[in-house]
Write a protein that holds these residues in place. Structure first.
Motif, PDB file in Angstrom:
ATOM      1  N   PHE B 122      63.029  51.795  91.529  1.00  0.00           N
ATOM      2  CA  PHE B 122      62.580  53.098  91.042  1.00  0.00           C
ATOM      3  C   PHE B 122      63.610  54.201  91.222  1.00  0.00           C
ATOM      4  O   PHE B 122      63.351  55.340  90.863  1.00  0.00           O
ATOM      5  CB  PHE B 122      61.288  53.511  91.770  1.00  0.00           C
ATOM      6  N   GLY B 123      64.756  53.878  91.817  1.00  0.00           N
ATOM      7  CA  GLY B 123      65.760  54.916  92.041  1.00  0.00           C
ATOM      8  C   GLY B 123      65.414  55.747  93.265  1.00  0.00           C
ATOM      9  O   GLY B 123      64.328  55.655  93.814  1.00  0.00           O
ATOM     10  N   ALA B 124      66.376  56.564  93.675  1.00  0.00           N
ATOM     11  CA  ALA B 124      66.205  57.329  94.907  1.00  0.00           C
ATOM     12  C   ALA B 124      65.461  58.633  94.672  1.00  0.00           C
ATOM     13  O   ALA B 124      65.093  59.316  95.620  1.00  0.00           O
ATOM     14  CB  ALA B 124      67.565  57.611  95.544  1.00  0.00           C
ATOM     15  N   ASP B 125      65.233  59.003  93.427  1.00  0.00           N
ATOM     16  CA  ASP B 125      64.636  60.314  93.151  1.00  0.00           C
ATOM     17  C   ASP B 125      63.124  60.282  93.316  1.00  0.00           C
ATOM     18  O   ASP B 125      62.497  59.235  93.313  1.00  0.00           O
ATOM     19  CB  ASP B 125      64.973  60.762  91.726  1.00  0.00           C
ATOM     20  N   ALA B 126      62.557  61.489  93.422  1.00  0.00           N
ATOM     21  CA  ALA B 126      61.120  61.600  93.625  1.00  0.00           C
ATOM     22  C   ALA B 126      60.378  61.339  92.318  1.00  0.00           C
ATOM     23  O   ALA B 126      60.869  61.645  91.233  1.00  0.00           O
ATOM     24  CB  ALA B 126      60.786  62.985  94.155  1.00  0.00           C
ATOM     25  N   ASN B 127      59.200  60.737  92.442  1.00  0.00           N
ATOM     26  CA  ASN B 127      58.288  60.535  91.313  1.00  0.00           C
ATOM     27  C   ASN B 127      56.980  61.246  91.624  1.00  0.00           C
ATOM     28  O   ASN B 127      56.682  61.543  92.776  1.00  0.00           O
ATOM     29  CB  ASN B 127      58.004  59.042  91.113  1.00  0.00           C
ATOM     30  N   ARG B 128      56.207  61.473  90.574  1.00  0.00           N
ATOM     31  CA  ARG B 128      54.897  62.094  90.769  1.00  0.00           C
ATOM     32  C   ARG B 128      53.849  61.323  90.008  1.00  0.00           C
ATOM     33  O   ARG B 128      54.132  60.771  88.941  1.00  0.00           O
ATOM     34  CB  ARG B 128      54.903  63.532  90.238  1.00  0.00           C
ATOM     35  N   ARG B 226      61.939  57.250 100.747  1.00  0.00           N
ATOM     36  CA  ARG B 226      61.970  57.541 102.184  1.00  0.00           C
ATOM     37  C   ARG B 226      60.652  58.096 102.693  1.00  0.00           C
ATOM     38  O   ARG B 226      60.547  58.448 103.870  1.00  0.00           O
ATOM     39  CB  ARG B 226      63.071  58.556 102.480  1.00  0.00           C
ATOM     40  N   MET B 227      59.660  58.245 101.820  1.00  0.00           N
ATOM     41  CA  MET B 227      58.439  58.956 102.219  1.00  0.00           C
ATOM     42  C   MET B 227      57.772  58.326 103.440  1.00  0.00           C
ATOM     43  O   MET B 227      57.340  59.029 104.344  1.00  0.00           O
ATOM     44  CB  MET B 227      57.459  59.015 101.045  1.00  0.00           C
ATOM     45  N   GLY B 228      57.719  57.001 103.458  1.00  0.00           N
ATOM     46  CA  GLY B 228      57.052  56.330 104.558  1.00  0.00           C
ATOM     47  C   GLY B 228      57.845  56.430 105.842  1.00  0.00           C
ATOM     48  O   GLY B 228      57.295  56.716 106.904  1.00  0.00           O
ATOM     49  N   PHE B 229      59.145  56.215 105.735  1.00  0.00           N
ATOM     50  CA  PHE B 229      59.966  56.248 106.947  1.00  0.00           C
ATOM     51  C   PHE B 229      59.924  57.635 107.575  1.00  0.00           C
ATOM     52  O   PHE B 229      59.950  57.774 108.790  1.00  0.00           O
ATOM     53  CB  PHE B 229      61.409  55.858 106.621  1.00  0.00           C
ATOM     54  N   SER B 230      59.824  58.678 106.727  1.00  0.00           N
ATOM     55  CA  SER B 230      59.857  60.013 107.324  1.00  0.00           C
ATOM     56  C   SER B 230      58.538  60.380 107.996  1.00  0.00           C
ATOM     57  O   SER B 230      58.537  61.274 108.829  1.00  0.00           O
ATOM     58  CB  SER B 230      60.267  61.066 106.286  1.00  0.00           C
ATOM     59  N   VAL B 231      57.418  59.714 107.640  1.00  0.00           N
ATOM     60  CA  VAL B 231      56.208  59.996 108.424  1.00  0.00           C
ATOM     61  C   VAL B 231      56.013  58.980 109.551  1.00  0.00           C
ATOM     62  O   VAL B 231      55.143  59.165 110.387  1.00  0.00           O
ATOM     63  CB  VAL B 231      54.911  60.028 107.569  1.00  0.00           C
ATOM     64  N   LEU B 232      56.836  57.939 109.585  1.00  0.00           N
ATOM     65  CA  LEU B 232      56.660  56.903 110.611  1.00  0.00           C
ATOM     66  C   LEU B 232      56.690  57.491 112.015  1.00  0.00           C
ATOM     67  O   LEU B 232      55.885  57.151 112.876  1.00  0.00           O
ATOM     68  CB  LEU B 232      57.750  55.836 110.457  1.00  0.00           C
ATOM     69  N   LEU B 233      57.632  58.413 112.217  1.00  0.00           N
ATOM     70  CA  LEU B 233      57.789  58.987 113.546  1.00  0.00           C
ATOM     71  C   LEU B 233      56.539  59.766 113.939  1.00  0.00           C
ATOM     72  O   LEU B 233      56.059  59.677 115.073  1.00  0.00           O
ATOM     73  CB  LEU B 233      59.009  59.903 113.541  1.00  0.00           C
TER      74      LEU B 233
END
Lengths: 403, 309
Positions: B122-128, B226-233
């Motif tokens: 899906f590429g590194a960019d954000a999707n909605r 990265r959405m998941g990794f950034s809330v993992l913490l």
């Protein structure tokens, strides 16, 4: 990374090559052969001018830097069993410590001699290591993993957001090379004449100021690496090092022997963090530019791959792993040229690192070069290699039966 | 923005964090290791829901501003996340012969593989999600609360899921077996429970909840690799705050940590100049403080192992 082969033989305490080859485990033979081939290929590429000598030295410096980081992590994870997921943070503290003291656009100090940057970077790393160690080192291992990952994120956020102190995501430029201002070495790259070497007629290799500067950097790296390697080897063969390995194998046992394990874990944690910060200082003077992107968590896991691939608890494994990681990192840049399907370099690198972690843990959890003789004083063993050294899993190699 | 408005946002964000932390706590206590791939499992669920929504479409009518197709897509996301977790357990974790620390390290590799796959696809960019953004609910604005009907849908769905988990754990046979296994795996096996099957179910449950949380996170912000990794913490902070391995602790911890992250900007009003960027950092510092004072967390039972659901 071909120079690895040379270092391999330094490792020996006896220099009878033939006998040494006999002592090698099969995997050591394969690796030595592979390193020989890589060295030959590098010489070939350098000789034909397909790989610029300055760029090669830069990559070699980078490999040394990763090897240094791996040695730092190895002294925490490999020897004491501390899971540190903030390698990138301590690396960044070292790099920013050096950059803020010496960089030309540093918002704080700028323009100091790099020696001050080195000292400040190490001091900061030491203080932060103690501060994070106090709450977490008494707890179970997995708490330390989570807490250190969090610490790394806090430090990255701090460097990115506190623009008045760190320039934020613009980073710090104009960092001098490490030897700037030194009596002879500071002028050395400019004084050296440009050399032209023509190995193959028509393709001359030109050695200019950049080359000499990188040569100095690589020498600095080798000094750092050599000093750290021998300090660690000395420390880890001492009673102190034996106790660290006991803690890794069975902390309750160490406690039952009346040892203050918290204190020993703290010492190992601070020592490893200082080595990582040292790698950061070197990076600042190698790359001459730092920004918060250098603290991305992926750096931490590159170093983890290097350590578990090389063999947890094995310093020569850490050296090997460091150079292999740079090969993966730089190799994936060329993936677009080779692959038929256009793949982005960044996710490809992520995929390779992820697969490598899973595959190593699955098929060779002890790593390629698990610790063997190097943990023992040479006089304590006979001429025969210990039998069956490549068996065992990471959890148990601290209590190696051949100690 | 008023304090009550931050609090309202906090409730929405907390709902997402609670879904993530319950799943992590279940896996922690039954599979027995800190699963660093949990955040990326959320990402997998979110992207699966995204793809499914693209195929299913809105299906006409909707609930709370969300087309019914979104809820179907969310179910697909949950199923795919659970399926991916089962496949991972079968081909990666099961054959390993290493302790919990080795599993922890392996899970990082797994996390990278998930994220790399998503980024390659899906590429590194954000999707909605292709759902029009909503205006805040008119009736609540006089009270100083500006939340959209989407936010309300997230909170309600999360509440339904949390109640469902509670019912499952307390009143069903599977739940009793899971609690028995979390308490003492050897004893559970000795009393005839097929522990491996229960472990698989706990992966289904944990990863499914993560998939739901990921889908809602994608609706709340956007989708990126990265959405998941950034809330993992943040999720780890919630689980530690609640007491590792305790599902009810994870619910409470997730709620508190979610509120803290969203209410961080209020600190600048009492003289601590901290922006919203530092939300995760504040959550982390709270976690460290909890570790110092009470390592077993809020709901921990005092044993260092932190067993029991």
């Amino acid at each position: 990374m071909g120079q690895q082969a040379g270092r391999e033989s330094e490792m020996s305490d006896r220099f009878d090559i033939g006998a040494y080859w006999e002592d090698f485990t099969p995997i050591e033979r394969v690796l030595t052969a592979a390193l020989g081939i890589v060295t030959l290929l590098l010489i070939l590429f350098l000789g034909t001018g397909r790989l610029g000598p300055s760029y090669f030295l830069f990559l070699f410096g980078l490999g040394g830097m990763y090897a240094l980081l791996s040695l730092g992590l190895n002294s925490q994870w490999g020897f004491t069993g501390l899971i540190n997921f903030s390698v990138a943070a301590f690396f960044g503290i070292g790099a920013y410590g050096a950059a803020l003291m010496t960089g030309s656009n540093s918002p704080i100090a700028g323009g100091f001699n790099p020696i001050f940057g080195l000292l400040i970077g190490l001091l900061l790393a030491g203080i932060i290591a103690v501060a994070i160690g106090i709450p977490t080192l008494r707890l179970r291992a997995d708490y330390l993993a989570i807490a250190t990952l969090g610490l790394a994120e806090v430090i990255r956020l701090f460097l990115q957001n506190e623009r008045q102190w760190t320039n934020g995501s613009a980073g710090i430029r104009g960092i001098p090379s490490f030897f700037e201002g030194w009596p002879i070495l500071g002028e050395f790259p400019r004084l050296m004449p440009g050399l032209e070497i023509g190995i193959i007629p028509g393709t001359a290799i030109v050695l200019e100021t950049t080359f000499w500067r990188q040569l100095l950097n690589v020498s600095l790296m080798l000094v750092f690496l050599g000093a750290v390697f021998f300090i660690l080897r000395r420390a880890q063969r001492s009673p102190w090092g034996r106790l660290q390995r006991t803690i890794r194998a069975d902390e309750d046992l160490a406690k039952a022997l009346g040892k203050n394990t918290y204190r020993y874990k703290m010492q190992a944690f601070v020592l490893g963090s200082l080595i990582m910060a040292l790698a950061g200082v070197f990076y600042a003077h190698l790359n001459l530019f730092v920004n918060p992107g250098d603290l991305d968590p992926i750096t931490t896991f590159y170093v983890w791959v290097a350590v578990i691939l090389g063999g947890s608890g094995s310093n020569r494994g850490a050296l090997l792993g460091g150079f292999v990681v740079v090969a993966i990192r730089e190799g994936s840049r060329f993936a677009n040229d080779i692959a038929f399907i256009p793949l982005d370099a960044a996710p490809l690198r992520l995929l390779l690192i992820g697969l490598l972690i899973v595959l190593v843990m699955r098929f060779r959890p002890q790593g390629l070069l698990p610790p063997q003789r190097e943990l023992i004083w040479p006089s304590a063993v006979g001429n025969k290699a210990p039998s069956g050294p490549d068996k065992g899993v990471p959890q148990s190699d601290g209590g190696d039966p051949n100690e | 923005m008023s304090a009550i408005e931050f609090a309202a946002n906090g409730v929405v964000y907390s709902s997402i964090i609670v879904l993530g932390s319950i799943g992590l706590a279940i896996i922690y206590s039954i599979a027995g290791f800190a699963n660093f791939a949990h955040g990326d499992t959320m990402t997998v669920g979110a992207y699966a829901a995204f793809v499914a929504f693209g195929i299913i479409g809105g299906l006409g009518f909707g609930v709370l501003g969300l087309p019914i197709g979104f809820f179907l897509a969310l179910l697909v996301g949950i199923a795919i996340a659970a399926l991916v977790a089962i496949v991972t357990e079968k081909i990666v974790y099961k054959p390993l012969e290493i302790g919990s620390i080795g599993l922890l390290i392996t899970s990082i590799g797994v996390a990278f593989v998930y994220r790399a796959m998503i980024q390659l696809g899906f590429g590194a960019d954000a999707n909605r999600f292709d759902i029009p953004a909503q205006r805040p609910i008119e009736e609540l604005i006089p009270y100083g609360i500006r939340i959209t009907s989407h936010d309300l849908a997230i909170v309600l769905s999360a509440t339904v899921l949390v109640v469902a988990v509670h019912v499952l754990l307390q009143y069903t046979d599977l739940g009793r077996k899971m609690r028995a296994m979390a308490d003492n795996p050897d004893l559970a096996r000795a009393s005839g429970i097929r522990t491996y099957r229960i472990k698989l179910w706990s992966w289904v449950l944990g990863a499914g909840l993560a998939g739901a949380g990921g889908g809602f996170l994608g609706l709340y912000n956007n989708l990126n690799p990265r959405m998941g990794f950034s809330v993992l913490l943040v999720i780890f902070a919630a689980v530690i705050l609640g007491g590792i391995g305790s599902v009810y602790g994870a619910m409470l911890g997730g709620f508190l940590i979610g509120m803290v992250v969203e209410m961080t900007p209020l600190l600048s009003r009492v003289g601590i100049p901290i922006g919203v960027d530092y939300g995760p950092a504040v959550a982390f510092l709270i976690m460290v403080a909890v570790l110092l004072v009470r390592p077993t967390g809020i709901a921990g039972d005092g044993t260092a192992g932190g067993e029991g659901i």
